[in-house]
Design a protein around this motif. Structure first.
Motif, mmCIF file in Angstrom:
data_model
loop_
_atom_site.group_PDB
_atom_site.id
_atom_site.type_symbol
_atom_site.label_atom_id
_atom_site.label_comp_id
_atom_site.label_asym_id
_atom_site.label_seq_id
_atom_site.Cartn_x
_atom_site.Cartn_y
_atom_site.Cartn_z
ATOM 1 N N ASN A 99 -3.686 8.749 12.179
ATOM 2 C CA ASN A 99 -4.807 9.077 11.175
ATOM 3 C C ASN A 99 -4.052 9.330 9.790
ATOM 4 O OD1 ASN A 99 -6.902 9.667 13.185
ATOM 5 N ND2 ASN A 99 -6.271 11.712 13.597
ATOM 6 N N PHE A 100 -3.144 9.844 9.414
ATOM 7 C CA PHE A 100 -2.538 9.717 8.131
ATOM 8 C C PHE A 100 -2.340 8.310 7.324
ATOM 9 C CE2 PHE A 100 1.269 10.068 5.304
ATOM 10 C CZ PHE A 100 1.127 11.044 4.828
ATOM 11 N N ASN A 101 -2.010 7.361 8.277
ATOM 12 C CA ASN A 101 -1.941 6.023 7.708
ATOM 13 C C ASN A 101 -3.452 5.532 7.260
ATOM 14 O OD1 ASN A 101 -0.409 3.705 7.239
ATOM 15 N ND2 ASN A 101 -1.783 2.672 8.953
ATOM 16 N N LYS A 102 -4.366 6.158 8.056
ATOM 17 C CA LYS A 102 -5.793 5.307 7.876
ATOM 18 C C LYS A 102 -6.231 6.001 6.415
ATOM 19 C CE LYS A 102 -7.330 4.413 12.518
ATOM 20 N NZ LYS A 102 -8.230 4.814 13.763
ATOM 21 N N VAL A 103 -5.858 7.454 6.309
ATOM 22 C CA VAL A 103 -6.270 7.976 5.085
ATOM 23 C C VAL A 103 -5.426 7.545 3.923
ATOM 24 C CG1 VAL A 103 -6.070 10.320 4.070
ATOM 25 C CG2 VAL A 103 -6.901 10.235 6.256
ATOM 26 N N TYR A 104 -4.410 7.310 4.116
ATOM 27 C CA TYR A 104 -3.600 6.814 3.040
ATOM 28 C C TYR A 104 -4.106 5.478 2.433
ATOM 29 C CZ TYR A 104 0.213 4.876 0.086
ATOM 30 O OH TYR A 104 0.789 4.121 -1.077
ATOM 31 N N ILE A 105 -4.327 4.548 3.529
ATOM 32 C CA ILE A 105 -5.102 3.243 3.081
ATOM 33 C C ILE A 105 -6.450 3.313 2.388
ATOM 34 C CG2 ILE A 105 -5.934 0.996 4.232
ATOM 35 C CD1 ILE A 105 -3.798 1.209 6.321
ATOM 36 N N THR A 106 -7.151 4.366 3.110
ATOM 37 C CA THR A 106 -8.581 4.563 2.469
ATOM 38 C C THR A 106 -8.369 4.956 0.989
ATOM 39 O OG1 THR A 106 -9.514 5.185 4.358
ATOM 40 C CG2 THR A 106 -10.548 5.969 2.599
ATOM 41 N N LEU A 107 -7.479 6.005 0.651
ATOM 42 C CA LEU A 107 -7.258 6.365 -0.873
ATOM 43 C C LEU A 107 -6.546 5.272 -1.485
ATOM 44 C CD1 LEU A 107 -5.945 10.125 0.073
ATOM 45 C CD2 LEU A 107 -7.927 9.428 -1.309
ATOM 46 N N GLN A 108 -5.672 4.537 -0.930
ATOM 47 C CA GLN A 108 -5.174 3.499 -1.792
ATOM 48 C C GLN A 108 -6.043 2.404 -2.225
ATOM 49 O OE1 GLN A 108 -1.270 1.307 -0.728
ATOM 50 N NE2 GLN A 108 -2.741 -0.198 -0.120
ATOM 51 N N ASN A 109 -6.929 2.114 -1.246
ATOM 52 C CA ASN A 109 -7.950 1.026 -1.685
ATOM 53 C C ASN A 109 -8.918 1.498 -2.837
ATOM 54 O OD1 ASN A 109 -7.032 -0.625 0.317
ATOM 55 N ND2 ASN A 109 -8.758 -0.180 1.794
ATOM 56 N N ALA A 110 -9.128 2.878 -2.718
ATOM 57 C CA ALA A 110 -10.136 3.408 -3.756
ATOM 58 C C ALA A 110 -9.441 3.197 -5.177
ATOM 59 C CB ALA A 110 -10.513 4.707 -3.364
ATOM 60 N N PHE A 111 -8.138 3.772 -5.257
ATOM 61 C CA PHE A 111 -7.243 3.847 -6.554
ATOM 62 C C PHE A 111 -7.018 2.391 -6.877
ATOM 63 C CE2 PHE A 111 -5.944 8.222 -4.909
ATOM 64 C CZ PHE A 111 -7.025 8.823 -5.755
ATOM 65 N N VAL A 112 -6.833 1.463 -5.967
ATOM 66 C CA VAL A 112 -6.357 0.119 -6.647
ATOM 67 C C VAL A 112 -7.631 -0.440 -7.225
ATOM 68 C CG1 VAL A 112 -5.978 -2.339 -5.685
ATOM 69 C CG2 VAL A 112 -4.476 -0.556 -4.801
ATOM 70 N N ASN A 113 -8.687 -0.260 -6.804
ATOM 71 C CA ASN A 113 -9.912 -0.602 -7.228
ATOM 72 C C ASN A 113 -10.811 0.152 -8.315
ATOM 73 O OD1 ASN A 113 -10.475 -3.317 -5.610
ATOM 74 N ND2 ASN A 113 -10.091 -1.767 -4.092
ATOM 75 N N SER A 114 -9.697 1.300 -8.686
ATOM 76 C CA SER A 114 -10.438 2.011 -10.060
ATOM 77 C C SER A 114 -11.572 2.674 -9.427
ATOM 78 C CB SER A 114 -10.685 1.263 -11.440
ATOM 79 O OG SER A 114 -9.781 0.602 -11.762
ATOM 80 N N LYS A 115 -11.562 3.300 -8.236
ATOM 81 C CA LYS A 115 -12.708 4.024 -7.822
ATOM 82 C C LYS A 115 -12.115 5.643 -7.979
ATOM 83 C CE LYS A 115 -15.169 0.712 -6.406
ATOM 84 N NZ LYS A 115 -16.544 0.419 -7.201
ATOM 85 N N THR A 116 -13.047 6.413 -7.730
ATOM 86 C CA THR A 116 -12.789 7.880 -7.845
ATOM 87 C C THR A 116 -12.902 8.745 -6.334
ATOM 88 O OG1 THR A 116 -14.039 7.795 -10.056
ATOM 89 C CG2 THR A 116 -13.751 10.170 -8.956
ATOM 90 N N ALA A 117 -11.822 9.598 -6.398
ATOM 91 C CA ALA A 117 -11.620 10.546 -5.421
ATOM 92 C C ALA A 117 -12.183 11.740 -5.654
ATOM 93 C CB ALA A 117 -10.184 10.591 -5.033
ATOM 94 N N PHE A 118 -13.071 12.391 -5.068
ATOM 95 C CA PHE A 118 -13.720 13.461 -5.060
ATOM 96 C C PHE A 118 -13.271 14.610 -4.061
ATOM 97 C CE2 PHE A 118 -16.960 10.702 -6.851
ATOM 98 C CZ PHE A 118 -17.239 11.132 -7.985
ATOM 99 N N PHE A 119 -13.145 15.890 -4.419
ATOM 100 C CA PHE A 119 -12.531 16.881 -3.535
ATOM 101 C C PHE A 119 -13.486 18.211 -3.539
ATOM 102 C CE2 PHE A 119 -9.058 14.324 -4.899
ATOM 103 C CZ PHE A 119 -8.143 14.165 -3.719
ATOM 104 N N CYS A 120 -13.773 18.643 -2.360
ATOM 105 C CA CYS A 120 -14.331 19.749 -2.211
ATOM 106 C C CYS A 120 -13.564 20.801 -1.092
ATOM 107 C CB CYS A 120 -15.766 19.535 -1.869
ATOM 108 S SG CYS A 120 -16.114 18.625 -0.346
ATOM 109 N N GLY A 121 -14.030 22.255 -1.132
ATOM 110 C CA GLY A 121 -13.513 23.070 -0.128
ATOM 111 C C GLY A 121 -14.022 24.351 -0.488
ATOM 112 N N ASN A 122 -13.714 25.425 0.291
ATOM 113 C CA ASN A 122 -14.053 26.817 -0.157
ATOM 114 C C ASN A 122 -13.115 27.718 -0.198
ATOM 115 O OD1 ASN A 122 -17.115 26.307 0.016
ATOM 116 N ND2 ASN A 122 -16.535 25.684 1.918
ATOM 117 N N GLY A 123 -12.921 28.792 -1.082
ATOM 118 C CA GLY A 123 -11.748 29.838 -0.934
ATOM 119 C C GLY A 123 -10.636 29.270 -1.185
ATOM 120 N N GLY A 124 -9.615 29.316 -0.160
ATOM 121 C CA GLY A 124 -8.376 28.960 -0.449
ATOM 122 C C GLY A 124 -8.341 27.372 -0.399
ATOM 123 N N SER A 125 -9.052 26.749 0.385
ATOM 124 C CA SER A 125 -9.212 25.278 0.628
ATOM 125 C C SER A 125 -9.488 24.831 -0.909
ATOM 126 C CB SER A 125 -10.372 24.749 1.392
ATOM 127 O OG SER A 125 -9.711 25.295 2.874
#
Length: 230
Positions: free
Chosen positions: A56-82
Motif C-alpha cells: 500500500n505504501f508503494n501505491k500511495v507513493y506512486i499516486t503522489l509522485q504522479n500527481a507532483f510530476v504532472n504539477s497537480k495538487t495534493a489536498f489534505f483533510c482530517g479532524n482534531g489531531g489528524s
C-alpha cells in the motif's frame, strides 16, 4: 509513515527538481525508484510493524509522485489531531525538509525571463503543491451554518480540485464522515483518494463507504494510531 514519505519526496526533488515543472525521463525514474527503495528499506527496518503495509505504501507513493510530476495538487483533510497532522505534512512539502531543494537551470532561466529577480531564488524554496482543506474560515463557517458541516471539505474540493489531483484524508478511526463526503466528491471529479487510518495507508476508490471501511482493520488505541500514521 507520512513523515518518512515526505523525506522520500525531498530526496526525489533534490535529485531532479525539474520534475516539479516538467515530465522526467525513464533514467530519472530509475534513479528515483532506487533511492525510494533505499529509504523504504530503512523505514521498515526501524518500524517492522509497518512492513505488512509495504505494498500500500508503494501505491500511495506512486499516486503522489504522479500527481507532483504532472504539477497537480495534493489536498489534505482530517479532524482534531489528524487536522494538525495535515498542516504539519503540508508545511514540510511546501519548503525544504532535511535536504535543500534546488531549482533547475530551466526554471531559473524562465523565472528571470519573466522579469523575476534572481535573488529571490536564493531565498524562496521549491516545494510541492499541497493545500489544506482546513482553512477558509469564512467559507467553512458559512457552509456549516447554511448547508451542512459534514460537506465543508467536499465543497472546497469541489471548487479547487481538478482531475488528476490527489486528496489525502487522515482519520484514526477510518470513519470520519466529512472525509468520506470529500472522497465521494473526489470520485466525481477524477481526483485520486488516499486514506490514512489506523495503521494503514491505502489508495481507495472513494465511491463506497463500506469498501473504504473494509480496508481499515482493527487497530490499537488512538495515540498509537497517530504515531503509526506519522
Amino acid at each position: 509513515m507520512l513523515i518518512f514519505m515526505i523525506d522520500f519526496f525531498n530526496k526525489w526533488c533534490s535529485i531532479n527538481i525539474r520534475t516539479v515543472h516538467q515530465q522526467i525521463n525513464q533514467d530519472s525514474y530509475m534513479i528515483i525508484n532506487k533511492n525510494v527503495n533505499k529509504y523504504a528499506e530503512d523505514l521498515f527496518r526501524r518500524f517492522p510493524e509497518l512492513f505488512p503495509a509495504a505494498e500500500n505504501f508503494n501505491k500511495v507513493y506512486i499516486t503522489l509522485q504522479n500527481a507532483f510530476v504532472n504539477s497537480k495538487t495534493a489536498f489534505f483533510c482530517g479532524n482534531g489531531g489528524s487536522a494538525a497532522d495535515c498542516e504539519h505534512i503540508i508545511g514540510e512539502l511546501m519548503k525544504n525538509f532535511v535536504v535543500k531543494r534546488q531549482v533547475s537551470p530551466e526554471f531559473r532561466e524562465k523565472f528571470i525571463q519573466n522579469g523575476g529577480d534572481p535573488a529571490l531564488l536564493d531565498i524562496l524554496q521549491p516545494g510541492m503543491r499541497a493545500v489544506s482543506l482546513l482553512g477558509h474560515t469564512a467559507l467553512s463557517t458559512a457552509f456549516t451554518n447554511d448547508v451542512d458541516p459534514l460537506y465543508c471539505y467536499a465543497q472546497q474540493l469541489y471548487v479547487l480540485g481538478k482531475e488528476g489531483d490527489v486528496v489525502l484524508g487522515i482519520s484514526t478511526s477510518g470513519n470520519a464522515e466529512n472525509v468520506y463526503q470529500c472522497f465521494r466528491t473526489a470520485k466525481g471529479l477524477g481526483i485520486k483518494t488516499i486514506l490514512s487510518a489506523k495503521k494503514i495507508l491505502v489508495v481507495v476508490s472513494g465511491a463506497d463507504k463500506a469498501a473504504i471501511l473494509k480496508e481499515v482493520v482493527e487497530g490499537p488505541i488512538t495515540p498509537a494510531v497517530q504515531a503509526s500514521i506519522l
